[in-house]
Design an enzyme around this catalytic site. Structure first.
Site, PDB file in Angstrom:
ATOM      1  N   TRP A 190       0.855  -1.181   0.000  1.00  0.00           N
ATOM      2  CA  TRP A 190       0.000   0.000   0.000  1.00  0.00           C
ATOM      3  C   TRP A 190       0.894   1.235   0.000  1.00  0.00           C
ATOM      4  O   TRP A 190       1.845   1.331   0.779  1.00  0.00           O
ATOM      5  CB  TRP A 190      -0.864  -0.036   1.252  1.00  0.00           C
ATOM      6  CG  TRP A 190      -1.817   1.099   1.423  1.00  0.00           C
ATOM      7  CD1 TRP A 190      -2.654   1.650   0.486  1.00  0.00           C
ATOM      8  CD2 TRP A 190      -2.044   1.823   2.638  1.00  0.00           C
ATOM      9  NE1 TRP A 190      -3.396   2.647   1.066  1.00  0.00           N
ATOM     10  CE2 TRP A 190      -3.058   2.780   2.378  1.00  0.00           C
ATOM     11  CE3 TRP A 190      -1.521   1.752   3.928  1.00  0.00           C
ATOM     12  CZ2 TRP A 190      -3.536   3.659   3.350  1.00  0.00           C
ATOM     13  CZ3 TRP A 190      -1.997   2.626   4.890  1.00  0.00           C
ATOM     14  CH2 TRP A 190      -2.993   3.568   4.593  1.00  0.00           C
ATOM     15  N   ASP A 271      -0.890  -6.029   9.307  1.00  0.00           N
ATOM     16  CA  ASP A 271      -1.872  -5.026   8.893  1.00  0.00           C
ATOM     17  C   ASP A 271      -3.100  -5.795   8.424  1.00  0.00           C
ATOM     18  O   ASP A 271      -3.031  -6.523   7.428  1.00  0.00           O
ATOM     19  CB  ASP A 271      -1.308  -4.164   7.761  1.00  0.00           C
ATOM     20  CG  ASP A 271      -2.238  -3.026   7.373  1.00  0.00           C
ATOM     21  OD1 ASP A 271      -1.841  -2.179   6.556  1.00  0.00           O
ATOM     22  OD2 ASP A 271      -3.379  -2.971   7.887  1.00  0.00           O
ATOM     23  N   LYS A 307     -13.341  -1.090   5.692  1.00  0.00           N
ATOM     24  CA  LYS A 307     -13.975  -1.863   4.633  1.00  0.00           C
ATOM     25  C   LYS A 307     -14.952  -2.893   5.153  1.00  0.00           C
ATOM     26  O   LYS A 307     -16.076  -2.982   4.670  1.00  0.00           O
ATOM     27  CB  LYS A 307     -12.916  -2.597   3.777  1.00  0.00           C
ATOM     28  CG  LYS A 307     -12.113  -1.684   2.872  1.00  0.00           C
ATOM     29  CD  LYS A 307     -10.984  -1.035   3.584  1.00  0.00           C
ATOM     30  CE  LYS A 307     -10.043  -0.307   2.660  1.00  0.00           C
ATOM     31  NZ  LYS A 307      -9.009   0.428   3.436  1.00  0.00           N
TER      32      LYS A 307
END
Lengths: 461, 430
Positions: A190, A271, A307
């Site tokens: 990311w 993560d 999300k």
């Protein structure tokens, strides 16, 4: 009457006075200034070339250059500006319905109504560590409620601002309290990871992860790179649904990674931004993490509800540090507070209250798992449809990675030229690394995307 | 003593004993964080923790600056409840831009700079939504470090304790300047002006726009004008922390007077705004950071750089509080309701100041308590020593920060006599 020197000074135009005083702050030759400009990823503008510097100088920030758009969030900015009715936004990873609309989960709406309708609810400051109930429930969600680490009170959990905030607080903590200040991040990862950790005070290195040839995992490269990392280094691991590639290790591969890391005392920093979103099953998506906890070792875990609960803008997340003992966990938590307090004092209340409301009620929890699975299933179906569409067009290349990769993103393998072409000609927006957010696709737009890929691949090699 | 040790001991958790096989495994593996020291409690937020742990029915919390009604209960403003009713079920929770809600920023700038501010019209203000006042100060401190690495910050003595933490963590060197005059419990104006003059030209100063925390001592309008003038002479940069606009006098326009004076004088200011107190949004973390620039182009550049600082910290700010603020301030009826409610809160506090002073005088205290009503805003700097504060806590279960700061918002008609009695007891000459 002011002294002569003051009167004389006042006679000068104010712009000149400030310029002469402050220009010593703004010398372009200052190495720190250059570093600051470089860290802003300034490719076009430099301090020397900033237009107004020569003419106006009365501001302390006269020589400051404009930062470029964030590569990910900037895609949406560009998309919003595009007037074409055919435009498709496959940039930022935010879920969209089949109709292309953002989705607030029904269970979230219900939770929010419950909160609003409860007259006894107040808006007081949360503790620095956040909503206690939320923290406990979050730890249980990712580690499993029967996790020995939780049973033994070895987990320090603090509410943070979504995944980003959790990573930053964890990074800052490690920079202050951990003996190794190098973190290894997967290549690619990311876009915001390097910045988060650099600003935390850590040195960022990378380990091989993605194999462009297979569009899968470069497992050999990964093991080699982690083997050669100095003992005790920190290693960032995507718990599931790797962003941007969608390529995850298998369970066996995870076990090998775990063994290697523990043998070299490498500190895992997980993560987890997609728990439940990858396979549709919360426990399955947490397997990698739980493996590491089960061996009794320590780790850091950044969790996001952006999300999987659709809480994006509410900024809900948690940082957990699994420690060797409960005593250490208490001290670690106290030090985490010292990182948080000068950053934002205490975390935002609203989103965490919604999460806690849902997680603690078994009916609402079940309702959530159903809605979560529906989102994951729609994405899996989009993968299949895109794959089928490319196959039926006879688009050259092996596109099986589209259905092998997992989670919100597909790393298409398109190069930046092809990406730019698709934006120009087809008004399809994605990040320049060829990452597409499957969540932005629908049955209606799959053919348009397939056409665009087909043309880009056949016309531009 | 008893209350304090109970409170203190409740914060110490004993480690659970692990099952035998894991114990063995643990004994072999030492913790990577075993050397981590327990951190000291936050001097302000730790007070509330201790208060909550105290079982005494008489306990009083005049520690943290959070408003309470006359029943000692936290308050959610009616305008906020209405705004939330409109949000729930109607709006989505998409990511805000990195710089936050445009609407919320626009309204915030009007509050700070004036409805008809030319700077707003000329788009000269770089502004981003921030995580309340703390977040706004931190963004500015990080910005200062990155773009003016040779600069330092002058912080008033005393100030909100977290100011020191913020600029320290941003790695901006800090100095202090004279502010409070203990003997008069007012402003040491001469000392203040001296320090402004002696600071190197072009220094950065942190100023409390109104209702100074913790002292409640504000410069007069005339004094602000002199300060502003001296700042011009010295080319200093004024950074305003405005956490109590509306809360000080009851009138937001009046409370922004210092900022407006500086703007009239041509300063280019920075400003941190918070909605924690004046809109009661505490835990929602709603605030704004603004920096007045040379022109629109520079404002665009500065804003973009502020966003670059926010992105690796939290990506984008929380949406809920921003929605509440922008709904209220954009709707004339709700805004007018808000103004009424803010005035109500400010008036109650002003009333409690009067009551506390009168109670102390009635008790025959020989000391001067003028400062209670001279000071303004949420806090009263009582002048009590840490030892006297400890007595109040241990004997009377009254909780405040050890610098003698009393949060007037925690004073009610129900507890003001009790509080006055305790203060009198602790401070009366023997």
């Amino acid at each position: 009457m002011a002294p002569a020197s003051v009167r004389a000074a006042q006679a000068q135009p104010s712009a000149d006075r400030r310029l002469s005083t402050l220009v010593r702050h703004l010398l372009p030759s200052s190495p720190r200034r250059t570093a600051a400009a470089a860290s802003a990823d300034t490719s076009s503008a430099t301090l020397e070339s900033f237009p107004t510097m020569a003419s106006q100088g009365s501001s302390a920030f006269a020589a400051l250059a404009q930062a470029p758009e964030d590569p990910i969030l900037g895609v949406t900015v560009a998309y919003n500006k595009d007037p074409s009715p055919a435009k498709v936004n496959l940039g930022v990873g935010a879920y969209r319905t089949e109709e292309g609309k953002p989705l607030v989960l029904n269970v979230v709406r219900r939770a929010e109504q419950m909160l609003i309708n409860n007259p006894s609810r107040v808006k007081e400051y949360l503790p620095i560590t956040g909503l206690a109930e939320f923290n406990k429930l979050s730890a249980k969600l990712i580690f499993g409620s029967s996790s020995p680490a939780i049973q033994e009170n070895r987990v320090a959990t603090v509410q943070c601002l979504s995944g980003t905030g959790s990573l930053r607080v964890g990074g800052e903590f490690l920079a202050r309290h951990y003996h190794e200040h190098t973190i290894y991040i997967p290549q690619p990862t990311w876009g915001n990871h390097p910045k988060v950790f650099t600003l935390s005070g850590l040195t960022v290195r990378s380990y091989r992860y993605y194999d462009p040839a297979t569009r899968g995992l470069d497992f050999k490269g990964l093991l080699e790179d982690l083997s050669s990392a100095p003992l005790g280094s920190i290693v960032l691991l995507h718990a599931c649904a790797h962003n941007p590639t969608g390529v995850d290790p298998t369970i066996d591969q995870w076990e090998q990674i775990r063994q290697l890391m523990r043998s070299k005392s490498l500190l895992p920093f997980f993560d987890s931004a997609y728990q439940g979103f990858a396979s549709g099953n919360l426990d399955k998506d947490a397997q990698s993490v739980r493996m590491f906890v089960a061996d009794g070792g320590e780790l850091l875990m950044a969790q996001s509800y952006a999300k999987n609960m659709g809480l994006y803008g509410e900024r809900v997340g948690a940082l957990s540090i699994v420690c060797g003992s409960a005593d250490v966990a208490v001290r670690v938590e106290s030090q985490l507070k010292l990182v948080i307090r000068p950053m934002y004092s205490n975390p935002p209340l609203h989103g965490a209250s919604i999460v806690a409301t849902i997680l603690k009620d078994s009916d609402m929890f079940n309702e959530w798992t159903v809605e979560l699975k529906a989102m994951a299933d729609r994405i899996i179906s989009m993968r299949q449809q895109l794959f089928d569409a490319l196959k039926s067009r006879g688009t050259p290349g092996d596109w099986s990675h589209i259905i092998k990769q997992i989670g919100m993103f597909t790393f298409t393998g398109l190069n930046s030229e092809q990406v730019a072409f698709m934006r120009q000609e087809y008004h399809i927006y994605m990040t320049s690394d060829g990452r597409i957010s499957m969540a932005g696709l629908s049955m209606r737009t799959v053919p348009h995307l397939a056409d665009a890929i087909h043309t880009a691949v056949t016309q531009l090699k | 003593m008893a209350a304090l040790s109970r409170a203190a001991s409740s914060a110490i958790r004993r480690p659970l004993l692990a099952p035998p096989r894991l114990q063995a495994a643990r004994a072999m593996a030492s913790s990577l964080f075993g050397h981590v020291e327990p951190a000291p409690k936050d001097p302000i937020l730790g007070v509330t923790e201790a208060f909550l742990a105290d079982p005494s029915p008489n306990k009083v919390n005049v520690g943290v600056g959070a408003y309470r009604d006359d029943n000692g209960q936290p308050v959610v403003l009616d305008c906020v409840r209405e705004a939330e009713r409109r949000i729930a079920g109607n709006l989505n929770m998409e990511y805000l831009p990195m710089g936050g809600s445009i609407k919320m920023i626009e309204e915030s700038l009007k509050l700070a700079y004036g409805e008809d501010s030319e700077f707003i019209k000329d788009k000269r203000i770089a502004a981003v939504q921030a995580l309340s006042g703390t977040g706004a100060c931190r963004l500015f401190a990080d910005f200062q470090k990155r773009f003016l690495p040779d600069s330092q910050i002058y912080i008033p003595t005393p100030t909100w304790s977290n100011h020191h933490n913020i600029w320290r963590d941003a790695q901006v060197p800090q100095k202090t300047f004279t502010y409070y005059h203990p003997e008069s419990r007012g402003l040491d104006f001469a000392g203040l002006m001296n320090d402004i003059k002696n600071a190197p030209d072009g220094s950065f100063f942190l100023l409390h726009a109104c209702a100074h925390n913790p002292t409640g001592v504000d410069p007069t309008e005339e004094q602000w004008r002199e300060i502003s003038h001296q700042f011009k002479v010295k080319k200093h940069f004024p950074f305003f922390d405005m956490a109590y606009q509306g809360f000080a006098s009851g009138d937001p326009e009046r409370d922004a007077k210092a900022i407006r004076i500086f703007l009239e004088d041509g300063h280019q200011i920075g400003c941190a705004q918070s909605y924690a107190k004046n809109m009661g949004l505490y835990g929602q973390r709603a605030g704004c950071l603004s920096i007045l620039c040379e022109d629109e182009m520079q404002a665009v550049a500065v804003k973009s750089q502020l966003q670059q600082i926010a992105r690796p910290m939290y990506s984008n700010p929380p949406v809920h509080g921003a929605l509440v603020v922008s709904i209220i301030l954009n709707d004339p009826e709700l805004k007018s309701l808000w103004l009424k409610e803010v005035k109500g809160m400010a008036d109650r506090i002003i009333g409690m100041r009067k009551a506390l002073k009168e109670n102390l005088e009635k008790l025959g205290s020989p000391l001067s308590w003028e400062h209670i009503t001279n000071q303004i805003g949420m806090f009263c700097y009582s002048g009590m020593t840490p030892e006297q504060v400890d007595r109040l806590t241990n004997e009377y279960h009254i909780y405040m920060t050890r610098n003698g700061r009393i949060s007037m918002a925690g004073v009610t008609t129900g507890n003001v006599a009790y509080l006055a009695n305790a203060i009198h007891d602790a401070t009366k000459p023997n």
